[in-house]
Design a protein around this motif. Sequence first.
Motif, PDB file in Angstrom:
ATOM      1  N   ASP A  52       0.827  -1.209   0.000  1.00  0.00           N
ATOM      2  CA  ASP A  52       0.000   0.000   0.000  1.00  0.00           C
ATOM      3  C   ASP A  52       0.863   1.261   0.000  1.00  0.00           C
ATOM      4  OD1 ASP A  52       0.914  -0.438   2.569  1.00  0.00           O
ATOM      5  OD2 ASP A  52      -0.969   0.101   3.556  1.00  0.00           O
ATOM      6  N   THR A  53       1.994   1.206   0.703  1.00  0.00           N
ATOM      7  CA  THR A  53       2.904   2.349   0.709  1.00  0.00           C
ATOM      8  C   THR A  53       3.534   2.547  -0.663  1.00  0.00           C
ATOM      9  OG1 THR A  53       3.418   2.019   3.047  1.00  0.00           O
ATOM     10  CG2 THR A  53       4.965   3.356   1.768  1.00  0.00           C
ATOM     11  N   SER A  54       3.976   1.454  -1.268  1.00  0.00           N
ATOM     12  CA  SER A  54       4.560   1.532  -2.595  1.00  0.00           C
ATOM     13  C   SER A  54       3.553   2.092  -3.598  1.00  0.00           C
ATOM     14  CB  SER A  54       5.035   0.149  -3.041  1.00  0.00           C
ATOM     15  OG  SER A  54       5.686   0.210  -4.302  1.00  0.00           O
ATOM     16  N   THR A  55       2.308   1.656  -3.491  1.00  0.00           N
ATOM     17  CA  THR A  55       1.260   2.136  -4.391  1.00  0.00           C
ATOM     18  C   THR A  55       1.050   3.632  -4.237  1.00  0.00           C
ATOM     19  OG1 THR A  55       0.137  -0.016  -4.357  1.00  0.00           O
ATOM     20  CG2 THR A  55      -1.168   1.897  -5.030  1.00  0.00           C
ATOM     21  N   GLU A  56       0.966   4.094  -2.990  1.00  0.00           N
ATOM     22  CA  GLU A  56       0.757   5.529  -2.759  1.00  0.00           C
ATOM     23  C   GLU A  56       1.931   6.353  -3.285  1.00  0.00           C
ATOM     24  OE1 GLU A  56      -0.365   8.675   0.835  1.00  0.00           O
ATOM     25  OE2 GLU A  56      -0.021   6.551   1.284  1.00  0.00           O
ATOM     26  N   LEU A  57       3.151   5.887  -3.056  1.00  0.00           N
ATOM     27  CA  LEU A  57       4.326   6.598  -3.538  1.00  0.00           C
ATOM     28  C   LEU A  57       4.317   6.714  -5.063  1.00  0.00           C
ATOM     29  CD1 LEU A  57       7.056   4.951  -1.276  1.00  0.00           C
ATOM     30  CD2 LEU A  57       6.347   7.347  -1.201  1.00  0.00           C
ATOM     31  N   VAL A  68       1.711   6.268  -7.290  1.00  0.00           N
ATOM     32  CA  VAL A  68       0.571   6.993  -7.861  1.00  0.00           C
ATOM     33  C   VAL A  68       0.730   8.498  -7.677  1.00  0.00           C
ATOM     34  CG1 VAL A  68      -1.919   7.374  -7.669  1.00  0.00           C
ATOM     35  CG2 VAL A  68      -1.008   5.047  -7.652  1.00  0.00           C
ATOM     36  N   GLN A  69       1.133   8.930  -6.497  1.00  0.00           N
ATOM     37  CA  GLN A  69       1.301  10.363  -6.277  1.00  0.00           C
ATOM     38  C   GLN A  69       2.467  10.917  -7.086  1.00  0.00           C
ATOM     39  OE1 GLN A  69      -0.672  12.519  -4.935  1.00  0.00           O
ATOM     40  NE2 GLN A  69       0.728  14.224  -5.343  1.00  0.00           N
ATOM     41  N   THR A  70       3.517  10.129  -7.248  1.00  0.00           N
ATOM     42  CA  THR A  70       4.643  10.567  -8.077  1.00  0.00           C
ATOM     43  C   THR A  70       4.199  10.755  -9.528  1.00  0.00           C
ATOM     44  OG1 THR A  70       6.241   9.458  -6.649  1.00  0.00           O
ATOM     45  CG2 THR A  70       6.953   9.939  -8.899  1.00  0.00           C
ATOM     46  N   LEU A  71       3.416   9.809 -10.035  1.00  0.00           N
ATOM     47  CA  LEU A  71       2.888   9.925 -11.394  1.00  0.00           C
ATOM     48  C   LEU A  71       1.998  11.158 -11.528  1.00  0.00           C
ATOM     49  CD1 LEU A  71       2.330   8.674 -14.235  1.00  0.00           C
ATOM     50  CD2 LEU A  71       0.395   7.504 -13.169  1.00  0.00           C
ATOM     51  N   TYR A  72       1.099  11.342 -10.587  1.00  0.00           N
ATOM     52  CA  TYR A  72       0.175  12.481 -10.623  1.00  0.00           C
ATOM     53  C   TYR A  72       0.948  13.797 -10.554  1.00  0.00           C
ATOM     54  CZ  TYR A  72      -3.685  15.571  -9.333  1.00  0.00           C
ATOM     55  OH  TYR A  72      -4.597  16.593  -9.292  1.00  0.00           O
ATOM     56  N   GLY A  73       1.925  13.856  -9.659  1.00  0.00           N
ATOM     57  CA  GLY A  73       2.711  15.075  -9.513  1.00  0.00           C
ATOM     58  C   GLY A  73       3.531  15.379 -10.752  1.00  0.00           C
ATOM     59  N   ALA A  74       4.141  14.356 -11.342  1.00  0.00           N
ATOM     60  CA  ALA A  74       4.952  14.568 -12.540  1.00  0.00           C
ATOM     61  C   ALA A  74       4.087  15.047 -13.707  1.00  0.00           C
ATOM     62  CB  ALA A  74       5.680  13.280 -12.910  1.00  0.00           C
ATOM     63  N   ALA A  75       2.910  14.428 -13.879  1.00  0.00           N
ATOM     64  CA  ALA A  75       2.011  14.851 -14.955  1.00  0.00           C
ATOM     65  C   ALA A  75       1.536  16.286 -14.733  1.00  0.00           C
ATOM     66  CB  ALA A  75       0.820  13.898 -15.039  1.00  0.00           C
ATOM     67  N   THR A  76       1.265  16.637 -13.486  1.00  0.00           N
ATOM     68  CA  THR A  76       0.827  17.999 -13.171  1.00  0.00           C
ATOM     69  C   THR A  76       1.925  19.004 -13.473  1.00  0.00           C
ATOM     70  OG1 THR A  76      -0.644  17.136 -11.439  1.00  0.00           O
ATOM     71  CG2 THR A  76      -0.108  19.487 -11.359  1.00  0.00           C
ATOM     72  N   MET A  77       3.174  18.648 -13.173  1.00  0.00           N
ATOM     73  CA  MET A  77       4.294  19.543 -13.487  1.00  0.00           C
ATOM     74  C   MET A  77       4.393  19.814 -14.979  1.00  0.00           C
ATOM     75  SD  MET A  77       7.479  18.396 -11.046  1.00  0.00           S
ATOM     76  CE  MET A  77       8.550  19.650 -11.756  1.00  0.00           C
ATOM     77  N   ILE A  78       4.248  18.760 -15.798  1.00  0.00           N
ATOM     78  CA  ILE A  78       4.320  18.930 -17.248  1.00  0.00           C
ATOM     79  C   ILE A  78       3.225  19.865 -17.725  1.00  0.00           C
ATOM     80  CG2 ILE A  78       4.112  17.757 -19.478  1.00  0.00           C
ATOM     81  CD1 ILE A  78       5.292  15.266 -18.141  1.00  0.00           C
ATOM     82  N   ARG A  79       2.000  19.649 -17.230  1.00  0.00           N
ATOM     83  CA  ARG A  79       0.872  20.465 -17.690  1.00  0.00           C
ATOM     84  C   ARG A  79       0.980  21.905 -17.206  1.00  0.00           C
ATOM     85  NH1 ARG A  79      -5.289  18.565 -16.970  1.00  0.00           N
ATOM     86  NH2 ARG A  79      -4.764  17.525 -18.923  1.00  0.00           N
ATOM     87  N   GLU A  80       1.300  22.103 -15.943  1.00  0.00           N
ATOM     88  CA  GLU A  80       1.220  23.447 -15.371  1.00  0.00           C
ATOM     89  C   GLU A  80       2.444  24.308 -15.656  1.00  0.00           C
ATOM     90  OE1 GLU A  80       0.055  23.455 -11.299  1.00  0.00           O
ATOM     91  OE2 GLU A  80      -1.899  22.504 -11.719  1.00  0.00           O
ATOM     92  N   THR A  81       3.607  23.691 -15.831  1.00  0.00           N
ATOM     93  CA  THR A  81       4.795  24.497 -16.101  1.00  0.00           C
ATOM     94  C   THR A  81       4.997  24.732 -17.589  1.00  0.00           C
ATOM     95  OG1 THR A  81       6.330  22.606 -16.269  1.00  0.00           O
ATOM     96  CG2 THR A  81       5.910  23.515 -14.056  1.00  0.00           C
ATOM     97  N   GLY A  82       4.480  23.837 -18.423  1.00  0.00           N
ATOM     98  CA  GLY A  82       4.715  23.955 -19.857  1.00  0.00           C
ATOM     99  C   GLY A  82       6.150  23.658 -20.251  1.00  0.00           C
TER     100      GLY A  82
END
Length: 257
Positions: A184-189, A191-205
């Motif tokens: 469960d810890t590995s999953t949370e790490l 999934v949040q890493t994926l979400y954060g990385a995708a958000t960085m690409i979208r929001e920073t351009g």
Amino acid sequence: MGSTLAAALIRSGHDPADLVLSDRVSARAEQVAAQHGTRHDAPAAAAGAADVVVLAVKPQDMAALVAEIRDQVRPDALVVSIAAGITTEFLERRLPEGTSVVRVMPNTPALVDQGMSAMSPGRHCTPEQVERARALMAHVGRVVVLDEGHQDAVTAISGSGPSYIFYVVEAMIEAGVLLGLPRDTSTELVVQTLYGAATMIRETGTHPTVLREQVSSPGGTSVAALRALEDHKVRAAFLTAMEAAARRSHELSPREE
């Protein structure tokens, strides 16, 4: 996908009474309509009552469905197809002459209103109808309009894309477990890493190459990991995989008589 779109329309404020759902299995149509509070009817009757007809069936079922509804489709109706591989020409030849058709390739994140849809208008669509189709699909995520010749590539990149992401996420979670983390810890790490990385690409351009270099300190852990990925030709494998998906998409398109 049809049920997903209906649910999104209702959440956005559309009156369920304005929607008519249909399925070749009437019990299924009744069940989904009851779930959403919409009306339901047989395919031909539902098509005849609609100014926008959404065809959300398996590609192999499309010809039979169109044959069933063609005489009921209104002359001014907009037909939106979200069946993989079905071309606008395929539908235009089987629907009444002059019918406006839009082909859409969505993806499964539409289930959480984060889908990516690529749409291609047919020969008879007006700009107003294109915008109407775009607004329809915008209820479940982002939309791009492009030439239909790109749809096989779209299928390979965004249509099938979630499966690649899930594959990578699955591998990363398993790696965490291998390294001793609770699942469960590995999953949370991951999934949040994926979400954060995708958000960085979208929001920073910022280009992904630049973002990757910002993480990759000389002689550090990221560089060691990326070197291993390059040694195993992971980048080349992804390119080959998506070429295979595009090729398969083209093969699945029904050939005209």
